[in-house]
Motif scaffolding. Structure first.
Motif, PDB file in Angstrom:
ATOM      1  N   SER A  35       0.706  -1.118  -0.062  1.00  0.00           N
ATOM      2  CA  SER A  35      -0.096   0.051  -0.082  1.00  0.00           C
ATOM      3  C   SER A  35       0.781   1.274   0.177  1.00  0.00           C
ATOM      4  O   SER A  35       1.786   1.233   0.921  1.00  0.00           O
ATOM      5  CB  SER A  35      -0.809   0.036   1.421  1.00  0.00           C
ATOM      6  OG  SER A  35       0.012   0.217   2.427  1.00  0.00           O
ATOM      7  N   ASP A  36       0.350   2.211  -0.950  1.00  0.00           N
ATOM      8  CA  ASP A  36       1.390   3.302  -0.901  1.00  0.00           C
ATOM      9  C   ASP A  36       0.587   4.619  -1.253  1.00  0.00           C
ATOM     10  O   ASP A  36      -0.722   4.381  -1.476  1.00  0.00           O
ATOM     11  CB  ASP A  36       2.400   3.371  -2.100  1.00  0.00           C
ATOM     12  CG  ASP A  36       1.766   2.964  -3.474  1.00  0.00           C
ATOM     13  OD1 ASP A  36       1.199   3.834  -4.081  1.00  0.00           O
ATOM     14  OD2 ASP A  36       1.945   1.938  -3.950  1.00  0.00           O
ATOM     15  N   ASP A  38       0.601   6.808  -3.349  1.00  0.00           N
ATOM     16  CA  ASP A  38      -0.031   7.336  -4.793  1.00  0.00           C
ATOM     17  C   ASP A  38      -1.393   6.679  -5.072  1.00  0.00           C
ATOM     18  O   ASP A  38      -2.006   6.858  -6.165  1.00  0.00           O
ATOM     19  CB  ASP A  38       0.995   6.661  -5.802  1.00  0.00           C
ATOM     20  CG  ASP A  38       2.147   7.515  -5.412  1.00  0.00           C
ATOM     21  OD1 ASP A  38       2.250   8.531  -5.069  1.00  0.00           O
ATOM     22  OD2 ASP A  38       3.309   7.148  -5.925  1.00  0.00           O
ATOM     23  N   HIS A  39      -1.753   5.489  -4.398  1.00  0.00           N
ATOM     24  CA  HIS A  39      -3.088   4.867  -4.555  1.00  0.00           C
ATOM     25  C   HIS A  39      -3.919   5.017  -3.329  1.00  0.00           C
ATOM     26  O   HIS A  39      -4.681   4.121  -3.091  1.00  0.00           O
ATOM     27  CB  HIS A  39      -2.659   3.429  -5.066  1.00  0.00           C
ATOM     28  CG  HIS A  39      -2.227   3.224  -6.251  1.00  0.00           C
ATOM     29  ND1 HIS A  39      -0.590   3.453  -6.255  1.00  0.00           N
ATOM     30  CD2 HIS A  39      -2.643   3.198  -7.694  1.00  0.00           C
ATOM     31  CE1 HIS A  39      -0.327   3.282  -7.582  1.00  0.00           C
ATOM     32  NE2 HIS A  39      -1.292   3.137  -8.591  1.00  0.00           N
ATOM     33  N   VAL A  42      -4.293   2.082  -0.615  1.00  0.00           N
ATOM     34  CA  VAL A  42      -5.182   0.785  -1.153  1.00  0.00           C
ATOM     35  C   VAL A  42      -4.219  -0.303  -1.271  1.00  0.00           C
ATOM     36  O   VAL A  42      -3.046  -0.201  -1.921  1.00  0.00           O
ATOM     37  CB  VAL A  42      -6.038   0.875  -2.440  1.00  0.00           C
ATOM     38  CG1 VAL A  42      -6.338  -0.419  -2.965  1.00  0.00           C
ATOM     39  CG2 VAL A  42      -7.054   1.736  -2.230  1.00  0.00           C
ATOM     40  N   ARG A  44      -2.508  -3.746  -2.876  1.00  0.00           N
ATOM     41  CA  ARG A  44      -2.367  -4.413  -3.915  1.00  0.00           C
ATOM     42  C   ARG A  44      -1.424  -5.523  -3.769  1.00  0.00           C
ATOM     43  O   ARG A  44      -0.536  -5.280  -3.344  1.00  0.00           O
ATOM     44  CB  ARG A  44      -2.232  -3.407  -5.334  1.00  0.00           C
ATOM     45  CG  ARG A  44      -3.214  -2.150  -5.351  1.00  0.00           C
ATOM     46  CD  ARG A  44      -2.679  -1.591  -6.513  1.00  0.00           C
ATOM     47  NE  ARG A  44      -1.416  -0.699  -6.241  1.00  0.00           N
ATOM     48  CZ  ARG A  44      -0.534  -0.205  -7.177  1.00  0.00           C
ATOM     49  NH1 ARG A  44      -0.878  -0.204  -8.332  1.00  0.00           N
ATOM     50  NH2 ARG A  44       0.594   0.250  -6.838  1.00  0.00           N
ATOM     51  N   PRO A  56       2.487  -3.912 -10.311  1.00  0.00           N
ATOM     52  CA  PRO A  56       1.100  -4.355  -9.661  1.00  0.00           C
ATOM     53  C   PRO A  56       0.387  -5.450 -10.671  1.00  0.00           C
ATOM     54  O   PRO A  56       0.456  -5.650 -11.716  1.00  0.00           O
ATOM     55  CB  PRO A  56       0.276  -3.046  -9.864  1.00  0.00           C
ATOM     56  CG  PRO A  56       0.976  -2.355 -11.014  1.00  0.00           C
ATOM     57  CD  PRO A  56       2.352  -2.827 -10.985  1.00  0.00           C
ATOM     58  N   PRO A  59      -5.679  -4.651  -9.486  1.00  0.00           N
ATOM     59  CA  PRO A  59      -6.036  -3.350  -9.857  1.00  0.00           C
ATOM     60  C   PRO A  59      -6.316  -2.498  -8.483  1.00  0.00           C
ATOM     61  O   PRO A  59      -6.712  -3.180  -7.398  1.00  0.00           O
ATOM     62  CB  PRO A  59      -7.179  -3.308 -10.633  1.00  0.00           C
ATOM     63  CG  PRO A  59      -8.122  -4.657 -10.339  1.00  0.00           C
ATOM     64  CD  PRO A  59      -6.963  -5.562 -10.051  1.00  0.00           C
ATOM     65  N   SER A  60      -6.184  -1.098  -8.316  1.00  0.00           N
ATOM     66  CA  SER A  60      -6.313  -0.474  -7.420  1.00  0.00           C
ATOM     67  C   SER A  60      -7.541  -0.149  -6.959  1.00  0.00           C
ATOM     68  O   SER A  60      -8.084   0.415  -5.910  1.00  0.00           O
ATOM     69  CB  SER A  60      -5.464   1.167  -7.265  1.00  0.00           C
ATOM     70  OG  SER A  60      -6.194   1.515  -8.502  1.00  0.00           O
ATOM     71  N   ASP A  61      -8.856  -0.508  -7.845  1.00  0.00           N
ATOM     72  CA  ASP A  61      -9.848  -0.408  -7.692  1.00  0.00           C
ATOM     73  C   ASP A  61     -10.556  -1.585  -7.123  1.00  0.00           C
ATOM     74  O   ASP A  61     -11.944  -1.695  -6.755  1.00  0.00           O
ATOM     75  CB  ASP A  61     -11.001   0.173  -8.755  1.00  0.00           C
ATOM     76  CG  ASP A  61     -10.743  -0.910  -9.948  1.00  0.00           C
ATOM     77  OD1 ASP A  61     -10.034  -1.906  -9.917  1.00  0.00           O
ATOM     78  OD2 ASP A  61     -11.719  -0.787 -10.941  1.00  0.00           O
TER      79      ASP A  61
END
Length: 596
Positions: A35-36, A38-39, A42, A44, A56, A59-61
């Motif tokens: 998790s970072d 920039d997202h 979230v 991943r 990755p 997906p981040s969503d």
């Protein structure tokens, strides 16, 4: 002296925090959760080759990670051609490499999946729990679910070898680090059936079972008072490496792996002391050697891939990241970074901490001390009570600590009674004395640093999150050295928390709480800052709001910050930034008050 420009900003610290978890080696690559900022924090699934190129996978969503047994873990498993993972609603997804994830099994009601490991034919083994019953299940790629074991107790760590299934089970009125059994059963039948106990019991906690390359069943046990590695061999249990040290942490999450096997039969494992974590290799003759001596902290996710070992490690000057070691290298060969380090702040160089000892009513108490490099002593002091309280104080670079050090504060991180890494007796001594022994130890460290000229007598503060927040509130409720206290995502009333906390942790509250009782506004003796996320599922935001309102009614020195949709960990960078700024401003306001 350093200029004010060298001070770290809350925004920079929040943007810099990257977390790595659940590292494993599979299909010739390294895989982990990340998790970072920039997202948006979230989590991943990531994948890297040996050259350090990370990409990755998920997906981040579609955030990865459920809440089985409150804290989740074992969130993904790599199988041929793809990955299985748990979504943040607790359901199961399968994602072929290069394709979009597909929800394979939805959850009903309070169900959660977790503790994933690869199953036969591209499927997955998992633990499924609904708050009253736990099951070990096998899920096929098309979503067929077979129940292998069903229990009214908690289950964890399913590990299959042919028709044999090893798994852990512990009572619902105990924590797994206090009492846990290892069972082995035959799963050739279509009907779920319990296994038989091979290790563990009421006063023994077994962790991390794994089938070794020699066909033996390995596991950690604290039967001697220390978590050591054992194996089931020739019908009996034998110690692999007896040592007066913990070789595993308390199992807050699923998926921990504190040991692994090299192709030549060498066993690699961690050795903890409450602060540092060493990597040790024991070859088939029993000869020991230390690995990666440059690392001082290693998370419990060892990934052995042939003759290489990958870990999530850190040092006093580097935050957690991926590191690689050559198991065939000479002794004391350093670990090498796999992932790129976070770009350092050009105006701030972290100063390694020292380990100190103070005298408390319960005996010596150890702590990490971080001091401003150029500030004149004595300095304002922040004493940090770690969360848990079944937790440790890792010797690693932490940008939150460095934030306060860069602003002229000394920071002391206390390994108070009840912490892990010091054996069964030490971690259980806090039972029935929560809010007492931990507070005594934190206050003793503050008094020691005052008496030795490190800390300003009028500017000593205590801060803590979760269980550490309760420690901070109890410290603020008694006469003592602290001029202010910060409680983040805090437990306020252990009795109420026991009723509202996820079932996994209710025994923890029951066994810990003692005469200290609830933190009551009318007992608070110094200014308090309350910080809480409104979406916290571990501790009650409503209780924190009520507590803060009652505090405010009693005086004007208290403060509160409630972060909309903030979780228990304040994972989102914006939430972390606001919390850091509020805490620093709170201490500055107290220090700016005129003295009488």
């Amino acid at each position: 002296m350093r200029s004010q420009d060298s001070r770290l900003s809350p925004a920079w610290v929040a943007r810099t925090t990257v977390t790595y978890d659940e590292l494993q080696a599979a299909a010739g690559s390294l895989w982990w959760l990340q998790s970072d900022p920039d997202h948006g924090g979230v989590r991943r699934v990531m994948c890297s080759d040996r050259f350090g190129t990370a990409n990755p996978v998920t997906p981040s969503d579609v955030p990865v990670g459920g809440q089985l047994h409150a804290y989740g873990g074992g969130s993904f498993a790599v199988v041929r051609g793809g990955v299985w993972f748990v979504g943040n609603d607790g359901s199961l997804f399968h994602q072929p490499l290069g394709a979009a994830p597909e929800r394979i099994v939805s959850v009903l009601g309070s169900e959660q999946y977790g503790d994933l490991v690869p199953g036969p034919d591209g499927g997955v083994l998992a633990v499924r729990g609904d708050g009253t019953t736990d099951e070990v299940v096998a899920v096929s790629p098309v979503g067929a679910v077979q129940v292998l074991v069903r229990s009214s107790e908690f289950l964890a760590c399913p590990r299959r070898s042919g028709d044999s299934l090893a798994y852990l089970e512990w009572p619902r009125d105990r924590m797994p680090w206090d009492s846990c059994r290892l069972l082995v059963g035959n799963i050739s039948s279509d009907l779920p059936r319990p296994g038989h106990t091979v290790a563990g019991g009421p006063s023994e906690a077994v962790l991390q079972p794994s089938w070794g390359p020699d066909g033996s069943l390995y596991f950690m046990s604290d039967r001697t008072g220390w978590w050591n590695l054992y194996r089931l061999h020739n019908g009996g249990v034998e110690a692999v490496l007896p040592i007066d040290a913990d070789c595993a942490p308390a199992p807050w999450e699923g998926g921990y792996r504190s040991y692994g096997f090299a192709p030549d039969g060498t066993v690699v494992l961690t050795v903890l002391d409450g602060f540092s974590t060493e990597l040790v290799a024991a070859d088939p003759t029993g000869a020991l050697r230390r690995l990666g001596p440059n690392l001082t902290s290693v998370k419990p996710y060892l990934a052995v891939d042939g003759d290489r070992l990958a870990v999530i490690g850190s040092t006093p000057s580097s935050a957690p990241g991926l590191w690689s070691l050559d198991l065939a290298a000479e002794a004391d060969a350093p670990a090498l970074p796999v992932t790129a380090a976070v770009d350092p702040n050009p105006s701030w160089t972290p100063v390694p901490p020292s380990i100190g000892t103070a005298r408390s009513p319960g005996g010596p108490v150890r702590f990490l001390l971080h001091r401003p490099p150029t500030a004149a002593a004595p300095a304002p002091l922040v004493v940090r009570a770690h969360p848990g309280p079944t937790d440790d104080v890792p010797l690693r670079l932490d940008w939150t600590t460095q934030f306060f050090v860069s602003h002229g504060f000394a920071v002391a991180e206390v390994l108070y009674r009840g912490s892990t890494g010091r054996g069964r007796t030490f971690r259980q001594v806090l039972h029935g004395h929560w809010g007492e022994f931990d507070v005594d130890d934190c206050a003793a460290v503050a008094e020691h640093l005052r008496s030795t000229g490190v800390a300003r007598p009028d500017a000593m503060f205590i801060t803590g999150a979760s269980a550490g927040g309760y420690t901070a509130l109890q410290a603020a409720s008694r006469p003592g050295p602290f001029a202010g206290a910060t409680a983040v995502s805090a437990i306020i009333d252990p009795a109420q928390w026991e009723l509202s906390v996820p079932e996994f942790q209710r025994p923890h509250a029951a066994v810990l709480r003692g005469p200290a009782g609830a933190a009551l506004p009318e007992r608070i003796r110094c200014p308090v800052l309350v910080v809480h996320g409104t979406a916290d599922t571990i501790t009650s935001a409503k209780e924190a709001m009520r507590f803060a309102q009652e505090l405010s009614a009693l005086g004007n020195d208290h403060a509160a910050l409630f972060l909309e949709d903030g979780d228990h960990y304040l994972s989102a960078p914006a939430a972390r930034e606001q919390a850091l700024r509020a805490e620093l401003d709170f201490y500055r306001r107290i220090m700016s008050r005129p003295t009488t």
